[in-house]
Structure formats: C-alpha cells, structure tokens
Design a protein around this motif. Structure first.
Motif, PDB file in Angstrom:
ATOM      1  N   LYS A  58       0.828  -1.199   0.000  1.00  0.00           N
ATOM      2  CA  LYS A  58       0.000   0.000   0.000  1.00  0.00           C
ATOM      3  C   LYS A  58       0.867   1.256   0.000  1.00  0.00           C
ATOM      4  O   LYS A  58       0.565   2.228  -0.677  1.00  0.00           O
ATOM      5  CB  LYS A  58      -0.922  -0.005   1.211  1.00  0.00           C
ATOM      6  N   PRO A  89      -0.743  -3.175  -6.143  1.00  0.00           N
ATOM      7  CA  PRO A  89      -1.896  -4.020  -5.808  1.00  0.00           C
ATOM      8  C   PRO A  89      -1.515  -5.129  -4.852  1.00  0.00           C
ATOM      9  O   PRO A  89      -0.345  -5.520  -4.768  1.00  0.00           O
ATOM     10  CB  PRO A  89      -2.328  -4.598  -7.160  1.00  0.00           C
ATOM     11  N   LYS A  90      -2.491  -5.647  -4.122  1.00  0.00           N
ATOM     12  CA  LYS A  90      -2.240  -6.693  -3.140  1.00  0.00           C
ATOM     13  C   LYS A  90      -1.721  -7.987  -3.773  1.00  0.00           C
ATOM     14  O   LYS A  90      -1.016  -8.746  -3.131  1.00  0.00           O
ATOM     15  CB  LYS A  90      -3.519  -7.010  -2.353  1.00  0.00           C
ATOM     16  N   ASN A  91      -2.048  -8.216  -5.018  1.00  0.00           N
ATOM     17  CA  ASN A  91      -1.604  -9.454  -5.678  1.00  0.00           C
ATOM     18  C   ASN A  91      -0.252  -9.269  -6.375  1.00  0.00           C
ATOM     19  O   ASN A  91       0.141 -10.092  -7.192  1.00  0.00           O
ATOM     20  CB  ASN A  91      -2.660  -9.917  -6.679  1.00  0.00           C
TER      21      ASN A  91
END
Length: 67
Positions: free
Chosen positions: A58, A63-65
């Motif tokens: 973040k 992105p989280k992936n």
C-alpha cells in the motif's frame, strides 16, 4: 512469508512492470533493511506477516496481488 521470498517476488514484479527496485540491507538495525520502489522507501523486517506485506504494498501504491 520470509523477507527473502518477499524481496524476490517484489523484484520480479517490478522488473516485469518497468518499476525501479532498490534493496539496501545496511539501512536499519538488526534484521531490518530498506527497500525502495520508484522513489518511495520503507523499512522491512526479517519475518513478514500478511498484514505487514499489505501495508508495504500500500505504501508503494502496488496491488495486493503484486507478490
């Protein structure tokens, strides 16, 4: 996930997406080091939890992936 696996995956993601990646293990005490992605920097511990990984991504605007 340990730090080495995280760094490997993040470096691969940055290379694939044309982002600058930096790792400096000398910035920090003990098991801490500094990583940088496209001019943004943060400190990383040796053992990373899922929450810490999400927080780091973040901070970099990824992105989280990503890893």
């Amino acid at each position: 996930m340990n730090r080495d696996a995280f760094l490997r995956d993040l470096r691969r993601y940055c290379r694939k997406n044309g982002l600058a990646f930096e790792w400096n293990p000398r910035h920090g005490k003990g098991g801490h080091g500094e990583i940088g992605v496209s001019g943004r920097y943060t400190t990383v511990q040796t053992n990373l939890t899922e929450g810490r990984i999400e927080s780091i991504l973040k901070q970099f605007g990824l992105p989280k992936n990503a890893v």
